[in-house]
Scaffold this motif. Structure first.
Motif, short mmCIF file in Angstrom:
data_model
loop_
_atom_site.label_atom_id
_atom_site.label_comp_id
_atom_site.label_asym_id
_atom_site.label_seq_id
_atom_site.Cartn_x
_atom_site.Cartn_y
_atom_site.Cartn_z
N PHE A 44 0.82 -1.20 0.00
CA PHE A 44 0.00 0.00 0.00
C PHE A 44 0.86 1.26 0.00
O PHE A 44 0.57 2.23 -0.71
CB PHE A 44 -0.99 0.02 1.17
N TYR A 53 -1.34 7.44 -8.78
CA TYR A 53 -2.14 7.52 -7.55
C TYR A 53 -2.07 8.95 -7.00
O TYR A 53 -1.31 9.26 -6.09
CB TYR A 53 -1.66 6.48 -6.53
N GLY A 168 -6.29 10.29 3.80
CA GLY A 168 -6.11 9.26 2.78
C GLY A 168 -7.38 8.84 2.08
O GLY A 168 -7.43 7.81 1.43
N ASN A 173 -13.71 4.35 1.64
CA ASN A 173 -13.80 2.89 1.63
C ASN A 173 -15.01 2.37 2.39
O ASN A 173 -15.28 1.17 2.41
CB ASN A 173 -12.50 2.27 2.16
N GLU A 289 -12.89 -4.43 -2.78
CA GLU A 289 -12.80 -3.07 -2.23
C GLU A 289 -13.64 -2.10 -3.03
O GLU A 289 -13.85 -2.28 -4.23
CB GLU A 289 -11.33 -2.61 -2.27
N1 TRP Z 1 -8.67 5.02 0.83
C1 TRP Z 1 -7.75 4.96 -0.25
C2 TRP Z 1 -8.47 4.85 -1.58
O1 TRP Z 1 -9.61 4.53 -1.62
C3 TRP Z 1 -6.75 3.88 -0.05
C4 TRP Z 1 -7.10 2.50 -0.47
C5 TRP Z 1 -7.82 1.59 0.17
C6 TRP Z 1 -6.66 1.91 -1.67
N2 TRP Z 1 -7.83 0.45 -0.52
C7 TRP Z 1 -7.14 0.61 -1.65
C8 TRP Z 1 -5.86 2.34 -2.71
C9 TRP Z 1 -6.89 -0.24 -2.69
C10 TRP Z 1 -5.62 1.49 -3.76
C11 TRP Z 1 -6.13 0.20 -3.74
O2 TRP Z 1 -7.90 5.14 -2.59
#
Ligand code: TRP
Length: 335
Positions: A44, A53, A168, A173, A289
């Protein structure tokens, strides 16, 4: 001084349960909190350094520019900074430096579920800033905040004025319901004179968003796939990593980046610790995610709904990212 609980010891059991349930569901899913073992946390950090990013870079720029304004707005001589999920505290330094230069008494309370990360950042920060008092709390966020509230009642000489930071775009999330519930509990456990600083990623061109979560070097892909290698290592799983592929794309209707692991073929995978076999069709995905992106309107609606009001909104010139400074609407705190 360290306050910690024993939550780390039950994590594997929790991991097994989550995987068992998530892989039996349709569509399949695994909670993103299992990304962050030692390797996942390193990956990460790697993501944050990738040129695509933008989130990390822009948030750092905004923090740099807004630090002195935050100092002016808070109008105090001493401060306690509470950070929800500090990681390696890299961006926190951008605030801590000017705070320490302006104020005599600065205390810092990082809250993180990873004891290891916490210990490392406490060690590094105390070397860099001998005047900073640090109290690490190994816990999830709300429980950690409650512990700090208790702790501050009997510990003297800790600044009463508090700034709680959540950086961040981690709030992204949470899905909107969870974000709402989370802000409600935050506003329940903060005091009327506390300030909150939260980073939100803003809606923007789809191609910029998708590039950010599909970096050229493939670090995000490794990060995503790492959850499968964790299952292999910790739960005696039989995933063939090369037969799964990282997929991430912007879902316009839901306002979110989705991350998935897609099975390249029809296959069965056994997970020893669960004692079951799971079937994957070709093209079937495990949803791992979400990262929600906010418009200014939805963002203001969300915070208002949680009984919070905006003191300041710091953004970059292109309005890609928003750091908002909030406080409790006093009347909303009585219930
Ligand atoms: N909160 C950040 C975002 O959404 C960090 C993060 C969480 C993230 N999970 C991730 C970044 C997976 C990249 C991939 O970007």
């Amino acid at each position: 001084m360290l306050i910690y609980n024993n939550e780390n010891f039950i994590i594997n059991n929790e991991f097994a349960k989550n995987v068992e349930k998530g892989l039996a569901d349709k569509p399949k899913h695994i909670s993103p909190k299992f990304f962050y073992d030692k390797i996942g946390s390193k990956l990460f950090e790697g993501i944050c350094d990738q040129p695509e990013y933008y989130l990390n870079r822009i948030e750092a720029q905004i923090l740099n520019k807004s630090a002195s304004q935050i100092i002016n707005i808070l109008e105090e001589k001493a401060i306690s900074v509470i950070e929800l999920g500090n990681g390696n505290s890299q961006k926190t330094r951008i605030l801590l430096r000017p705070f320490l230069a302006n104020w005599k008494n600065v205390s810092y309370f990082p809250i993180d579920v990873s004891l290891k990360m916490l210990k490392n950042s406490i060690r590094d920060l105390s070397r860099e800033y001998p005047n900073l008092r640090i109290f690490g709390v190994c816990s999830d966020y709300i429980k950690g905040l409650i512990k700090i509230n208790e702790f501050m009642k009997f510990k003297r000489n800790i600044p009463n004025k508090r700034l709680i930071i959540f950086l961040g775009s981690s709030i992204g999330n949470f899905d909107p319901k969870e974000a709402n519930a989370f802000l409600h509990s935050l506003s329940k456990y903060i005091r009327n004179d506390d300030a909150l600083l939260i980073g939100f990623d803003l809606e923007k061109d789809k191609s910029i968003l998708e590039k950010a979560y599909n970096d050229k070097k493939g670090i995000t892909s490794q990060f995503n796939l790492n959850v499968l290698s964790r299952i292999n290592k910790e739960l005696d799983g039989g995933f063939e990593l090369s037969s799964f592929e990282h997929k991430s794309f912007y879902n316009l209707r839901e306002h979110r980046i989705e991350m998935h692991l897609e099975s390249k073929l029809d296959q069965k995978v056994r997970i020893g610790a669960i004692g079951k076999e799971f079937h994957f069709k070709e093209g079937e995905t495990i949803h791992t995610e979400n990262s929600y992106k906010y418009s200014k309107n939805r963002l203001y609606g969300l915070v208002k709904n949680a009984g919070l009001q905006v003191m300041a909104n710091f953004t970059d010139p292109k309005n890609q990212y928003s750091l908002i400074l909030l406080k409790k609407i006093p009347y909303a705190s009585k219930s």
